[in-house]
Write an enzyme that holds these catalytic residues in place. Structure first.
Site, PDB file in Angstrom:
ATOM      1  N   MET A  10      77.744 -16.984  81.939  1.00  0.00           N
ATOM      2  CA  MET A  10      76.930 -16.762  80.724  1.00  0.00           C
ATOM      3  C   MET A  10      75.577 -17.476  80.831  1.00  0.00           C
ATOM      4  O   MET A  10      75.304 -18.410  80.106  1.00  0.00           O
ATOM      5  CB  MET A  10      77.709 -17.276  79.492  1.00  0.00           C
ATOM      6  N   GLN A  68      77.806 -11.715  70.638  1.00  0.00           N
ATOM      7  CA  GLN A  68      76.745 -12.541  70.042  1.00  0.00           C
ATOM      8  C   GLN A  68      75.852 -11.688  69.139  1.00  0.00           C
ATOM      9  O   GLN A  68      75.597 -12.036  67.977  1.00  0.00           O
ATOM     10  CB  GLN A  68      75.880 -13.172  71.142  1.00  0.00           C
ATOM     11  N   THR A  76      77.326 -23.127  79.253  1.00  0.00           N
ATOM     12  CA  THR A  76      76.378 -22.466  78.373  1.00  0.00           C
ATOM     13  C   THR A  76      76.188 -23.343  77.145  1.00  0.00           C
ATOM     14  O   THR A  76      77.148 -23.977  76.695  1.00  0.00           O
ATOM     15  CB  THR A  76      76.891 -21.080  77.928  1.00  0.00           C
ATOM     16  N   ASN A  77      74.978 -23.399  76.614  1.00  0.00           N
ATOM     17  CA  ASN A  77      74.743 -24.113  75.361  1.00  0.00           C
ATOM     18  C   ASN A  77      75.193 -23.279  74.164  1.00  0.00           C
ATOM     19  O   ASN A  77      75.925 -23.744  73.293  1.00  0.00           O
ATOM     20  CB  ASN A  77      73.252 -24.455  75.206  1.00  0.00           C
ATOM     21  N   THR A  78      74.745 -22.018  74.130  1.00  0.00           N
ATOM     22  CA  THR A  78      74.964 -21.168  72.967  1.00  0.00           C
ATOM     23  C   THR A  78      76.428 -21.039  72.591  1.00  0.00           C
ATOM     24  O   THR A  78      76.805 -21.137  71.416  1.00  0.00           O
ATOM     25  CB  THR A  78      74.379 -19.762  73.211  1.00  0.00           C
ATOM     26  N   CYS A 120      69.113 -24.297  76.918  1.00  0.00           N
ATOM     27  CA  CYS A 120      69.750 -23.075  77.420  1.00  0.00           C
ATOM     28  C   CYS A 120      69.850 -23.276  78.920  1.00  0.00           C
ATOM     29  O   CYS A 120      68.868 -23.692  79.554  1.00  0.00           O
ATOM     30  CB  CYS A 120      68.931 -21.841  77.077  1.00  0.00           C
ATOM     31  N   THR A 121      70.998 -23.004  79.502  1.00  0.00           N
ATOM     32  CA  THR A 121      71.207 -23.343  80.903  1.00  0.00           C
ATOM     33  C   THR A 121      70.338 -22.530  81.860  1.00  0.00           C
ATOM     34  O   THR A 121      70.208 -22.889  83.022  1.00  0.00           O
ATOM     35  CB  THR A 121      72.691 -23.190  81.287  1.00  0.00           C
ATOM     36  N   GLU A 122      69.711 -21.456  81.361  1.00  0.00           N
ATOM     37  CA  GLU A 122      68.796 -20.678  82.214  1.00  0.00           C
ATOM     38  C   GLU A 122      67.369 -21.214  82.223  1.00  0.00           C
ATOM     39  O   GLU A 122      66.598 -20.903  83.132  1.00  0.00           O
ATOM     40  CB  GLU A 122      68.755 -19.208  81.764  1.00  0.00           C
TER      41      GLU A 122
END
Length: 230
Positions: A10, A52, A83-85, A197-199
């Site tokens: 994710m 989501q 993932t943060n979200t 956000c991990t991206e």
């Protein structure tokens, strides 16, 4: 060494960073041919993103709880949700498993407090920036003042994450937009910036702002290494 259970995918772009950083970190600590013991459950992000977008958070929570049960059954000693979200539904995982979940906001909050910073800027998906599950934890547990970008800036950040970074696209024009938004947060009083956000770490780094960066992917991975080797 404890076995790290990763719930990833994710997106897989950032899960790749977790896998790399966990193995590199263990090798740094132990030397030689050592690497991390990892169980990975990687979801189909298209399914999660649909949940989501349509507000089906309970269904997403159940989906990730099943992933958590699977990695527990496979021998994981604790869970890292990459993932943060999706920490919005962390409780579903915690309630469905008997091993600890290493919360990404705790790994981040502890590091910010150690740095002496009190007012922090937060970048992330619209869900992370606008809903209380992440900000409130930082405020209540760590006493931080959390600043988020303006509404039009939040849309830019969110769209770049989903339409570019999750697709493996890194654009200079988007980097400049992020730099401008971070500068705006600093002008409003942010003493540091959370890459929540991990991206985002694929796009910007410490060189892109005048204040300390808190890369949640790196901080989460480092905390997992410490727990695995404790």
């Amino acid at each position: 060494m404890k076995t790290i259970g990763l719930i990833g995918g994710m997106s897989w772009e950032s899960t790749l960073l977790y896998y790399q950083q966990l193995n590199e970190g263990v090798k740094r600590q132990l030397g030689g041919l050592h690497s991390a013991k990892i169980v990975l459950y990687s979801v189909d992000f298209a399914e999660i993103e649909h949940m989501q977008a349509t507000g089906q958070w309970a269904l997403a929570g159940q989906h990730l709880a099943q992933a958590g049960k699977s990695i527990e059954s496979a021998g994981a000693d604790f869970i890292v949700l990459c993932t943060n979200t999706m920490h919005k539904v962390a409780e579903y995982i915690e309630e469905s498993t008997n091993i600890p979940l290493l919360h990404i906001a705790d790994a981040t909050g502890e590091n910010i407090i150690e740095s002496g910073i009190k007012t922090i800027g937060l970048l992330g998906t619209a869900f992370t920036m606008e809903q209380p599950f992440y900000k409130q934890r930082l405020q209540d547990k760590y006493g931080l003042t959390v600043l988020t970008p303006m509404p039009e800036e939040r849309k830019i950040i969110h769209d770049i994450i989903y339409q570019e970074l999750c697709m493996g696209e890194v654009k200079d024009t988007s980097k400049k937009q992020y730099q401008q938004i971070m500068a705006s947060l600093v002008e409003r009083g942010a003493e540091g910036i959370i890459l929540g956000c991990t991206e985002i770490t694929l796009l910007v780094n410490q060189d892109d702002t005048s204040v300390p960066i808190f890369d949640t992917t790196a901080l989460h991975a480092q905390k997992a290494i410490e727990l695995a080797l404790s």
